[in-house]
Design an enzyme around this catalytic site. Structure first.
Site, short mmCIF file in Angstrom:
data_model
loop_
_atom_site.label_atom_id
_atom_site.label_comp_id
_atom_site.label_asym_id
_atom_site.label_seq_id
_atom_site.Cartn_x
_atom_site.Cartn_y
_atom_site.Cartn_z
N ASP A 107 -7.84 -7.49 0.16
CA ASP A 107 -6.92 -7.71 1.27
C ASP A 107 -7.63 -7.30 2.54
O ASP A 107 -8.52 -6.43 2.52
CB ASP A 107 -5.66 -6.86 1.15
CG ASP A 107 -5.92 -5.45 1.64
OD1 ASP A 107 -6.56 -4.67 0.89
OD2 ASP A 107 -5.54 -5.11 2.78
N CYS A 127 -6.83 -28.20 11.41
CA CYS A 127 -8.03 -29.03 11.57
C CYS A 127 -7.74 -30.52 11.49
O CYS A 127 -8.47 -31.34 12.05
CB CYS A 127 -9.09 -28.61 10.56
SG CYS A 127 -9.72 -26.95 10.93
N CYS A 174 -7.13 -28.34 6.63
CA CYS A 174 -5.87 -27.64 6.87
C CYS A 174 -5.08 -28.33 7.98
O CYS A 174 -5.60 -29.18 8.69
CB CYS A 174 -6.10 -26.16 7.21
SG CYS A 174 -6.59 -25.84 8.91
N CYS A 186 -12.88 -28.91 7.23
CA CYS A 186 -11.62 -28.33 6.74
C CYS A 186 -10.51 -29.37 6.75
O CYS A 186 -10.46 -30.24 7.62
CB CYS A 186 -11.25 -27.15 7.63
SG CYS A 186 -9.73 -26.34 7.13
N ASP A 229 0.87 -1.18 0.00
CA ASP A 229 0.00 0.00 0.00
C ASP A 229 0.91 1.23 0.00
O ASP A 229 2.14 1.11 0.00
CB ASP A 229 -0.96 -0.03 1.20
CG ASP A 229 -0.23 0.07 2.52
OD1 ASP A 229 1.01 0.23 2.52
OD2 ASP A 229 -0.88 -0.01 3.56
N SER A 230 0.32 2.42 0.01
CA SER A 230 1.14 3.62 -0.16
C SER A 230 1.53 4.24 1.16
O SER A 230 2.33 5.18 1.20
CB SER A 230 0.33 4.66 -0.93
OG SER A 230 -0.73 5.12 -0.12
N GLY A 231 0.98 3.75 2.24
CA GLY A 231 1.22 4.38 3.53
C GLY A 231 0.17 5.44 3.84
O GLY A 231 0.05 5.88 4.98
N PHE A 245 -3.15 5.38 3.99
CA PHE A 245 -4.20 4.99 4.94
C PHE A 245 -3.70 5.03 6.38
O PHE A 245 -4.35 5.56 7.27
CB PHE A 245 -4.72 3.60 4.59
CG PHE A 245 -5.86 3.16 5.44
CD1 PHE A 245 -7.14 3.65 5.21
CD2 PHE A 245 -5.66 2.28 6.50
CE1 PHE A 245 -8.21 3.25 6.02
CE2 PHE A 245 -6.72 1.89 7.31
CZ PHE A 245 -7.99 2.37 7.06
N HIS A 249 -5.59 -21.68 9.92
CA HIS A 249 -6.94 -22.08 9.53
C HIS A 249 -7.71 -20.94 8.85
O HIS A 249 -8.31 -21.13 7.79
CB HIS A 249 -7.74 -22.60 10.72
CG HIS A 249 -9.18 -22.76 10.35
ND1 HIS A 249 -9.63 -23.82 9.61
CD2 HIS A 249 -10.24 -21.94 10.52
CE1 HIS A 249 -10.91 -23.66 9.36
NE2 HIS A 249 -11.31 -22.54 9.91
N ASP A 285 -2.77 8.25 -1.74
CA ASP A 285 -4.08 8.88 -1.85
C ASP A 285 -4.60 9.27 -0.48
O ASP A 285 -3.99 8.95 0.53
CB ASP A 285 -5.08 7.91 -2.49
CG ASP A 285 -5.38 6.74 -1.56
OD1 ASP A 285 -4.47 6.36 -0.77
OD2 ASP A 285 -6.48 6.19 -1.61
N GLY A 287 -11.60 3.90 -0.07
CA GLY A 287 -12.61 4.62 0.70
C GLY A 287 -13.83 3.81 1.05
O GLY A 287 -14.85 4.36 1.47
N GLN A 327 -11.47 7.30 -5.54
CA GLN A 327 -12.12 7.71 -4.29
C GLN A 327 -13.49 8.32 -4.64
O GLN A 327 -14.04 8.00 -5.68
CB GLN A 327 -11.22 8.72 -3.55
CG GLN A 327 -9.92 8.08 -3.01
CD GLN A 327 -10.16 7.14 -1.82
OE1 GLN A 327 -11.27 7.05 -1.27
NE2 GLN A 327 -9.12 6.39 -1.45
#
Lengths: 373, 373
Positions: B268, B311, B308, B306, B94-96, B98, B337, B148, B218, B191
């Site tokens: 994400d 589990c 994994c 599951c 990310d750009s930092g 946020f 998990h 942004d 946003g 945005q």
């Protein structure tokens, strides 16, 4: 027939150290061995598969902690400690005595047992030799330790004598109360502090019970290292040749080597896992406090001579970043390395015994590692 | 030629969702995809090998955090972020922006950039679009996000309009400052808050730069879910078909499915990893707060459906014990998990798109999982 059987393979002609095998219900252990500590039914930050990958043959877990949380009845209901924590190799449990005695003002000792308050919620509890056996029988460990008193250091002769005699009486009660001799072996603990005649008295009394294994207790409790080695010098020869010998609470490289040379087969200690979580590694060149600023731009491995997962894939600079940022991966990587380091050391020790050159190995090792005094 | 190229494979006839491939310098990603978050150059508690084993194709890391600690110059000296953290698959940073905007009273926005104080030591810093590019160029991520402003919710129309126009001006400066277009792709961020005409204005301005990918910013900032879906309903159709579409900060199963159905390719969120460390699992039957007392003697897996590592090998009772005892293994197992759960969900989503039955899949999934409102 006992649940656990020791097989002496050979004695190092140079040092007198023993190479052996310990046969247990969950497999055979090559000795001498270091046992990683999994206090609360987990070796902190590690999975069982990872422990195996770095060569762990047996782990230790703490009776006091499991009795307090989640409770031995719950572990029994889950199918025993092995199944509960997904570990199918041998487990040794301590008796809870050491932890209970460490509670200080929170506990009171009587002939019957120890009254104490929980470190978690302050609730009242009582552990006796019978209770310690009941708990360990519920946990289902391969090796159960007797409920003893580990006398503090320093302690006066009178106190140590009374304490070791009570430990002997408690051991008789432990043996009587132990319900599962077929699958679980009870080990006795020799006490007697730093007094030669008291060690002799304790050994004589304890050995009379003819148990499948014996430990040296009451060492590594704050005494100088030379004094510990001196006590081992006269205590280990009192122990039978055909039974495993366990030195409790010892895990620095120098103590491991000095212990093996004096005839010890088994060791455990929280040292490698605890210092890992503080950002300190044991390496072939001695301790590396990777948390220190000087490692920020050091893009070499934690230990250049090591081939563990941590050293193959990460740099000191990255690990230092993780330590500073309080990232869980820091604990994982350094714990992996430290345990691998000690387990590998013990593997090298076994190899050196096999080849009758343990004293040479010790000299070579410490030329680089340096002694911790 | 751009460092990143999107290939549309097909559109689900039932839902309109897109199946695609994103070609990056560190490999091809099957979309739609969820990206685990590795804020400080580590996905908390996981190794890179474990992330791959559960199907992670790309991870996100945070520019602000790495700039603060250990510093982008140090990461560059280590050979870039991939090498530093031992992850050879794609990384999005990310750009930092946020994080800096989240600092509240600790920051001040001007046309030039943002002045702020470190959350670690209070030291003064300044991030501009140029600085955000410099940092991300040093980190060497495959996908870099534009610097942004993510306007808060609620925010009045005037503020949002001024903010999105500054975000456009900043995007021009980002594109100008980006020094490594051959190996790193810059994504623009649309945005405009919850205002349809402002989303249209932002999209029009941002798309003019002809970047290799675009994000919807946003959203997931506290607004009702229905409002988020409504904004997506009119914003996604403004985005080009031949570029990847990334919905930032979204990671609950319902939001992922509703996003995919509206044409989003990438997501994400810290949700699965954060709730894991608090003792909460996402399962096929909805959330399981394994910390709760009712799971103490539940010896079934976290999620019976599951497969994994967690589990297959551990029970709710054991995991609850680890959570209560503050053991690192608890975070490891539940994180494994939860991430596996979301990555598997996205795999099922891709399969359902391929077979033109994503709406049916959604209905089946939520019949068992339940909506989180």
């Amino acid at each position: 027939m006992s649940a656990v059987r020791y097989e002496l393979i050979k004695t190092c002609k140079q040092s007198g150290a023993r190479l052996g095998r310990l046969h247990t219900p969950h497999g055979v252990i090559e000795t001498p061995i270091f046992m990683p500590v999994g206090t609360q039914a987990t070796v902190k930050s590690m999975t069982p598969e990872e422990l195996k990958e770095i060569g762990s043959q047996i782990i230790l877990s703490n009776t006091y902690h499991l009795y307090m949380r989640p409770g031995h009845d719950l572990v029994k209901e889950a199918g025993g400690l092995h199944k509960f924590m997904n570990w199918d190799k041998p487990i040794l449990t301590d008796s809870g005595g050491f932890q209970v005695f460490s509670l200080g003002p929170l506990r009171k000792i009587t002939e019957e047992g120890v009254n104490f308050r929980s470190h978690i919620d302050g609730s009242k509890h009582f552990i006796s030799p019978e209770k310690a056996m009941e708990i360990q029988n519920a946990l289902g460990s391969d090796i159960m330790m007797a409920f003893d008193e580990c006398a503090p250091y320093p302690a006066d002769r009178d106190y140590v004598k009374k304490s070791l005699e009570r430990t002997t009486r408690w051991l008789h009660r432990c043996k009587e109360a132990h319900k599962n001799t077929e699958n679980q072996a009870l080990f006795g603990i020799i006490q007697g502090g730093m007094y030669k005649d008291l060690r002799e008295q304790s050994a004589k009394e304890i050995l009379e019970l003819d148990l499948p294994g014996y430990a040296v207790g009451g060492l590594s409790v704050g005494e100088p290292k030379d004094l510990m080695y001196e006590v081992l010098d006269y205590t280990v020869p009192l122990m039978p040749e055909n039974k495993p010998r366990y030195l409790m609470g010892v895990g620095s490289p120098d103590d491991l080597l000095e212990g093996v040379i004096r005839g010890i087969d088994m060791f455990d200690c929280v040292l490698p896992t605890r210092i890992a979580r503080n950002g300190t590694a044991m390496t072939s060149e001695g301790k590396v406090v990777v948390r220190n600023a000087k490692y920020a731009r050091d893009f070499s491995p934690l230990d250049p001579e090591c081939d563990c997962y941590c050293c193959k894939n990460y740099t000191r600079g990255y690990i230092r970043h993780l330590v500073k940022a309080n990232e869980i991966l820091a604990s994982r990587l350094i714990t992996t390395h430290n345990l691998h380091f000690l387990l590998k050391l013990m593997e090298q020790v076994r190899e050196a015994i096999r080849e009758d050159r343990l004293l040479d190995f010790k000299d070579e090792f410490f030329k680089k590692y340096g002694y911790e005094l």
